[in-house]
Design a protein around this motif. Structure first.
Motif, mmCIF file in Angstrom:
data_model
loop_
_atom_site.group_PDB
_atom_site.id
_atom_site.type_symbol
_atom_site.label_atom_id
_atom_site.label_comp_id
_atom_site.label_asym_id
_atom_site.label_seq_id
_atom_site.Cartn_x
_atom_site.Cartn_y
_atom_site.Cartn_z
ATOM 1 N N LEU A 1 0.856 -1.143 -0.024
ATOM 2 C CA LEU A 1 -0.040 0.007 0.022
ATOM 3 C C LEU A 1 1.047 1.282 -0.163
ATOM 4 O O LEU A 1 1.990 1.152 0.821
ATOM 5 N N ARG A 2 0.692 1.945 -1.139
ATOM 6 C CA ARG A 2 1.473 3.446 -1.024
ATOM 7 C C ARG A 2 0.138 4.520 -1.020
ATOM 8 O O ARG A 2 -0.487 4.518 -1.755
ATOM 9 N N SER A 3 0.577 5.657 -0.162
ATOM 10 C CA SER A 3 -0.190 6.726 -0.127
ATOM 11 C C SER A 3 0.292 7.562 -1.175
ATOM 12 O O SER A 3 1.436 8.020 -1.328
ATOM 13 N N HIS A 4 -0.658 8.075 -1.992
ATOM 14 C CA HIS A 4 -0.189 8.914 -3.061
ATOM 15 C C HIS A 4 -0.935 10.243 -2.699
ATOM 16 O O HIS A 4 -1.985 10.299 -2.024
ATOM 17 N N GLY A 5 -0.360 11.404 -2.944
ATOM 18 C CA GLY A 5 -0.957 12.709 -2.831
ATOM 19 C C GLY A 5 0.273 13.823 -2.603
ATOM 20 O O GLY A 5 1.195 13.515 -2.700
ATOM 21 N N SER A 6 -0.101 14.829 -2.373
ATOM 22 C CA SER A 6 0.564 15.989 -2.056
ATOM 23 C C SER A 6 1.448 15.844 -0.791
ATOM 24 O O SER A 6 1.003 15.428 0.028
ATOM 25 N N ARG A 7 2.763 16.258 -0.780
ATOM 26 C CA ARG A 7 3.358 16.514 0.354
ATOM 27 C C ARG A 7 3.478 17.782 0.737
ATOM 28 O O ARG A 7 4.612 18.439 1.095
ATOM 29 N N TRP A 8 2.377 18.540 0.565
ATOM 30 C CA TRP A 8 2.106 19.917 0.868
ATOM 31 C C TRP A 8 2.640 20.318 2.157
ATOM 32 O O TRP A 8 3.125 21.488 2.315
ATOM 33 N N ILE A 9 2.689 19.704 3.221
ATOM 34 C CA ILE A 9 3.221 19.893 4.712
ATOM 35 C C ILE A 9 4.820 20.142 4.564
ATOM 36 O O ILE A 9 5.224 21.229 5.003
ATOM 37 N N THR A 10 5.304 19.226 3.875
ATOM 38 C CA THR A 10 6.720 19.254 3.953
ATOM 39 C C THR A 10 7.230 20.402 3.131
ATOM 40 O O THR A 10 8.142 21.059 3.194
ATOM 41 N N HIS A 11 6.475 20.439 1.814
ATOM 42 C CA HIS A 11 6.779 21.658 1.000
ATOM 43 C C HIS A 11 6.705 23.033 1.543
ATOM 44 O O HIS A 11 7.521 23.882 1.366
ATOM 45 N N LYS A 12 5.477 23.076 2.249
ATOM 46 C CA LYS A 12 5.267 24.570 2.933
ATOM 47 C C LYS A 12 6.212 24.514 3.881
ATOM 48 O O LYS A 12 6.874 26.014 4.083
ATOM 49 N N ARG A 13 6.549 23.662 4.663
ATOM 50 C CA ARG A 13 7.540 23.917 5.840
ATOM 51 C C ARG A 13 9.244 24.263 5.386
ATOM 52 O O ARG A 13 9.577 25.165 5.705
ATOM 53 N N LYS A 14 9.265 23.545 4.249
ATOM 54 C CA LYS A 14 11.000 23.712 3.346
ATOM 55 C C LYS A 14 10.659 25.332 2.936
ATOM 56 O O LYS A 14 11.696 26.015 3.044
ATOM 57 N N ALA A 15 9.688 25.645 2.266
ATOM 58 C CA ALA A 15 9.477 26.860 1.709
ATOM 59 C C ALA A 15 9.683 28.000 2.850
ATOM 60 O O ALA A 15 10.193 29.085 2.480
ATOM 61 N N LEU A 16 8.936 27.886 3.896
ATOM 62 C CA LEU A 16 8.989 28.844 4.996
ATOM 63 C C LEU A 16 10.438 29.001 5.752
ATOM 64 O O LEU A 16 10.943 29.987 5.830
ATOM 65 N N ASP A 68 7.923 25.536 13.123
ATOM 66 C CA ASP A 68 7.781 24.740 14.434
ATOM 67 C C ASP A 68 6.713 24.050 14.335
ATOM 68 O O ASP A 68 6.569 22.790 14.675
ATOM 69 N N ILE A 69 5.435 24.555 14.029
ATOM 70 C CA ILE A 69 4.275 23.900 14.083
ATOM 71 C C ILE A 69 3.895 22.448 13.286
ATOM 72 O O ILE A 69 3.515 21.650 13.275
ATOM 73 N N LEU A 70 4.649 22.755 11.945
ATOM 74 C CA LEU A 70 4.496 21.984 10.705
ATOM 75 C C LEU A 70 5.577 20.776 10.981
ATOM 76 O O LEU A 70 5.700 19.886 10.097
ATOM 77 N N HIS A 71 6.414 20.751 11.800
ATOM 78 C CA HIS A 71 7.730 20.073 11.879
ATOM 79 C C HIS A 71 7.002 18.502 12.189
ATOM 80 O O HIS A 71 7.528 17.489 11.445
ATOM 81 N N SER A 72 6.137 18.293 13.224
ATOM 82 C CA SER A 72 5.687 16.969 13.468
ATOM 83 C C SER A 72 4.942 16.493 12.471
ATOM 84 O O SER A 72 5.096 15.224 11.855
ATOM 85 N N PRO A 73 3.705 17.038 11.805
ATOM 86 C CA PRO A 73 3.100 16.620 10.654
ATOM 87 C C PRO A 73 3.691 16.275 9.411
ATOM 88 O O PRO A 73 3.532 15.548 9.022
ATOM 89 N N SER A 74 4.899 17.058 9.239
ATOM 90 C CA SER A 74 5.619 16.829 8.139
ATOM 91 C C SER A 74 6.294 15.647 8.144
ATOM 92 O O SER A 74 6.668 14.923 7.205
#
Length: 123
Positions: A1-16, A68-74
């Motif tokens: 099983l592979r989860s497909h979809g956006s890694r928006w959390i990680t991208h948002k955190r890296k951009a910030l 800091d907030i997005l660290h754990s969710p990413s």
């Protein structure tokens, strides 16, 4: 099983994080655009408005809080998108993520790691 979809959390955190790392350069660039006579007057006025917002440091402090907030969710998001998904490991990542977010929520935001670093640079 592979989860497909956006890694928006990680991208948002890296951009910030990039905004934080390059904040001085962005301020300098906005300042140049706001004062350059080659810039159209209406654009120059808009850049001056952006510059005022960025100079009061609310932008960089807000970015630091989001990092800091997005660290754990990413981390959780990335772990759940591995090519192999172990349900026990997934649950363990969820538990760790909840614990980290709870710890973050219980502390003064001015003491969060990225916020502390940013505050030490601007004060």
């Amino acid at each position: 099983l592979r989860s497909h979809g956006s890694r928006w959390i990680t991208h948002k955190r890296k951009a910030l994080q990039r905004v934080i790392d390059r904040f001085g350069s962005y301020l300098l660039h906005l300042s140049t655009l706001a004062e350059d006579d080659a810039t159209k007057p209406e654009d120059r006025a808009r850049f001056k408005g952006y510059l005022r917002k960025w100079q009061n440091c609310s932008v960089i402090i807000g970015a630091a809080m989001y990092v800091d907030i997005l660290h754990s969710p990413s981390l959780l998001s990335l772990s759940l998108q591995d090519s192999t998904l172990d349900i026990a490991q997934g649950i363990n990542h969820i538990i760790k993520s909840v614990a980290q977010l709870t710890d973050c929520a219980s502390r003064d935001p001015l003491q969060w790691p990225t916020v502390k670093v940013v505050l030490s640079r601007i004060t």
